[in-house]
Design an enzyme around this catalytic site. Structure first.
Site, mmCIF file in Angstrom:
data_model
loop_
_atom_site.group_PDB
_atom_site.id
_atom_site.type_symbol
_atom_site.label_atom_id
_atom_site.label_comp_id
_atom_site.label_asym_id
_atom_site.label_seq_id
_atom_site.Cartn_x
_atom_site.Cartn_y
_atom_site.Cartn_z
ATOM 1 N N ASP A 352 0.826 -1.207 0.000
ATOM 2 C CA ASP A 352 0.000 0.000 0.000
ATOM 3 C C ASP A 352 0.860 1.257 0.000
ATOM 4 O OD1 ASP A 352 -2.689 0.464 -0.282
ATOM 5 O OD2 ASP A 352 -3.029 0.915 1.828
ATOM 6 N N ASP A 414 -9.123 -2.507 2.466
ATOM 7 C CA ASP A 414 -9.024 -1.914 3.801
ATOM 8 C C ASP A 414 -10.041 -2.505 4.765
ATOM 9 O OD1 ASP A 414 -7.056 -0.223 2.758
ATOM 10 O OD2 ASP A 414 -8.551 1.216 2.082
#
EC number: 3.4.23.-
Length: 578
Positions: A352, A414
């Protein structure tokens, strides 16, 4: 570390072309009471627009929309003093146009574009030379202005301030935390039910899919595939986006069916089955209500696919399908150890950060690959968006709402990645009978991490890699609870989740672990599962005895017929004969 991250964020902001929406207030020159607002796109690096309309003077709009203002020959004999120049886009740079307009006394420059609006960019030296605002107006809006007010109008350019915090973040927070909590609880309970007594099987569709244990090799392959797919989407977005939309429709309809099926099976109607046949799937004779449910789920998915770009309401369907998909994945994918959880979360943590903070230094445009793919490239010809996000429109009223309907986004990753850790914590709670302390602590940590993400989003005013905050919060909290309870070793290895039947809070403290299936033969049970360490209770024996079920004509020879307490069942050891 915090200072380094902030410096990196500022560098990234400086590397990108600034782009902001503003408002063009148009007032009729003959009747000052008639006015209308239009959206403009401007670059504050040329000159900032005031935020308050009351502090802006109305100026005459000088219509040169048939001229591109690329040379001194295009400048009219009467200059632009105390006027806003309106010219056409094309044939030269934005800098050349605004330099000529400023030299002729213009107080601002409006550029009409028949194409998609793009930020009017320049370089640092050009920005320092220019002191008047430059903005783009769509050709469609210009035609509307001429139709409503004619060509003699007064205009004012301003950029109203938007609220720093929007209420849609509350909705996203509730959806994300709720999905993680429900999905984690469901995933843990799903494993327990495999060891608890089952009700009588009503049909083939009653059987539930087995969970998929994730291994370190699978984690590495998964991350490599994610990187490869993200890069492919960055370079071939317009072609692959429709593939992703199709996959989402299929996967989300499956997830919605999985979530609704337990409730539909409890309905008292439509229990009839299809007749005997040799058709695929239908030869199992599913119930009519399950077929209707499948049709409903496919219909919802298809409706979203057709109307996915309807900003007014399609986001509700997308979020519903997305939550169902996440719940289904949390139930299906299982991390067997905390070691596997740590490996997955840390690898995706690095993934990420790399694709959000590092890739802007590697791309020609200076944009983040992750942000470009998630929000859709600015040069995309399809203007399609990836559906793998929860999205909620801004709820605060603002004059800028006429420019666009901005959405706040939260990616499925997420939710799923920390959710797998929450599911593991719930399974471990059940195994050690800890009153769900791991599950509750990890869920709260996820919520706090999400709040930190929102705060960073507000402070930096740019997209944030949520895993940057969620991974440390959830991992450190889970590890701290394990250390406090002196169970880190068992928590790290999982203490044989795949082998041992969990002792659940719903089972008696000294009672046995019930077999996987009632009435199964001894040879079907693994030797490692000690099925009869203590006698069955009278209640359990009665519930497990098919002879007492009037709907089941087959009586099990392993159960007593007189209702007395069952005798222990002998266990066949692999090294001895029965």
């Amino acid at each position: 570390m915090a200072a380094a991250r902030l410096a990196a964020a500022l560098l990234l902001l400086a590397a990108q072309v600034a782009c902001e929406f503003g408002v063009l207030r148009v007032v009729s020159q003959t009747s000052r009471t008639r006015s209308r607002d239009y959206c403009i796109l401007y670059n504050p690096q040329w000159a900032h627009l005031p935020h308050d309309l009351s502090k802006v003077s109305l100026l005459k709009l000088r219509d040169l929309s048939t001229t591109q203002l690329c040379s001194y020959l295009d400048v009219p004999a009467e200059d632009f003093t105390n006027q806003i120049a309106l010219v056409a886009r094309g044939n030269c740079t934005f800098y050349e146009k605004v330099r000529l307009a400023q030299g002729s006394g213009a107080h601002g420059l409006l550029i009409v574009s028949k194409e998609k609006l793009v930020p009017p960019g320049g370089n640092k030296t050009q920005y320092e030379e220019i002191s008047i605002p430059v903005a783009l107006l769509s050709h469609r809006d210009l035609q509307d202005i001429f139709r409503r007010f004619g060509r003699e109008v007064m205009v004012a350019l301003y950029a109203p301030s938007e609220p720093v915090m929007d209420y849609n973040m509350v909705i996203i927070f509730v959806m994300a935390v709720g999905t993680v909590a429900i999905g984690g609880y469901w995933a843990g309970s799903h494993d327990v039910k495999k060891y608890m007594k089952h009700k009588r099987d009503d049909g083939p569709e009653k059987q539930e899919d087995e969970a998929v244990d994730v291994t370190p090799v699978m984690i590495c392959v998964f991350v490599v595939m994610c990187c490869f797919m993200l890069v492919l989407l960055y370079y071939f977005y317009d072609r692959l986006v429709y593939v992703i939309i199709g996959i989402f429709c299929l996967a989300s309809s499956t997830g919605l069916y999985s979530c609704l099926a337990p409730f539909v099976r409890k309905l008292p109607f439509c229990t009839c089955r299809v007749p005997d046949n040799n058709l695929p799937y239908f030869h199992k004779r599913p119930q009519a209500r399950m077929l209707l449910l499948a049709l409903f789920c496919v219909t919802v998915s298809v409706v979203w696919g057709i109307f996915r770009n309807e900003d007014q309401w399609a986001w509700v369907l997308q979020d519903t399908l997305g939550i169902a998909f996440c719940l289904y994945m949390l139930k299906t994918i299982r991390l067997p150890t905390f070691k596997a959880c740590t490996l997955l979360l840390l690898v995706l943590f690095i993934y990420d950060i790399f694709f959000v903070f590092i890739t802007p230094f590697l791309t020609k445009s200076g944009n983040s690959i992750m942000v470009e793919v998630a929000t859709g490239p600015s040069n995309s010809s399809t203007h399609e968006k990836l559906p793998m996000v929860l999205k909620v429109p801004r709820l605060n009223t603002s004059p800028l709402s006429l420019c666009d309907r901005p959405f706040s986004l939260l990616g499925f990753g997420d939710i799923l990645v920390p959710g797998l850790l929450v599911a593991y914590c719930h399974r471990f709670d059940i195994q050690v009978q800890s009153s769900r302390i791991y599950f509750v602590a990890c869920t709260i940590a996820y919520g706090l991490g999400l709040l930190v993400t929102f705060v960073a989003l507000v402070l930096m005013q740019r997209g944030q890699p949520a895993l940057l905050y969620l991974v440390p919060c959830t991992l450190l909290t889970s590890c701290t609870v394990a250390l406090w309870r002196r169970e880190l070793g068992a928590f790290w290895t999982g203490s044989g989740f795949a082998k041992d039947a969990p002792q659940t809070p719903w089972a008696a403290t000294q009672g046995p672990v019930p077999p996987k299936a009632v009435g199964s033969s001894l040879s079907e049970q693994p030797p490692s599962e000690e099925l009869a360490k203590s006698p069955l209770s009278t209640e359990e024996a009665g519930a497990a005895d098919p002879a007492k079920d009037p709907d089941n004509p087959v009586a099990s020879p392993l159960s007593p017929s007189n209702g007395d307490e069952a005798q222990p069942i002998p266990v066949v050891k692999p090294e001895t004969s029965a």
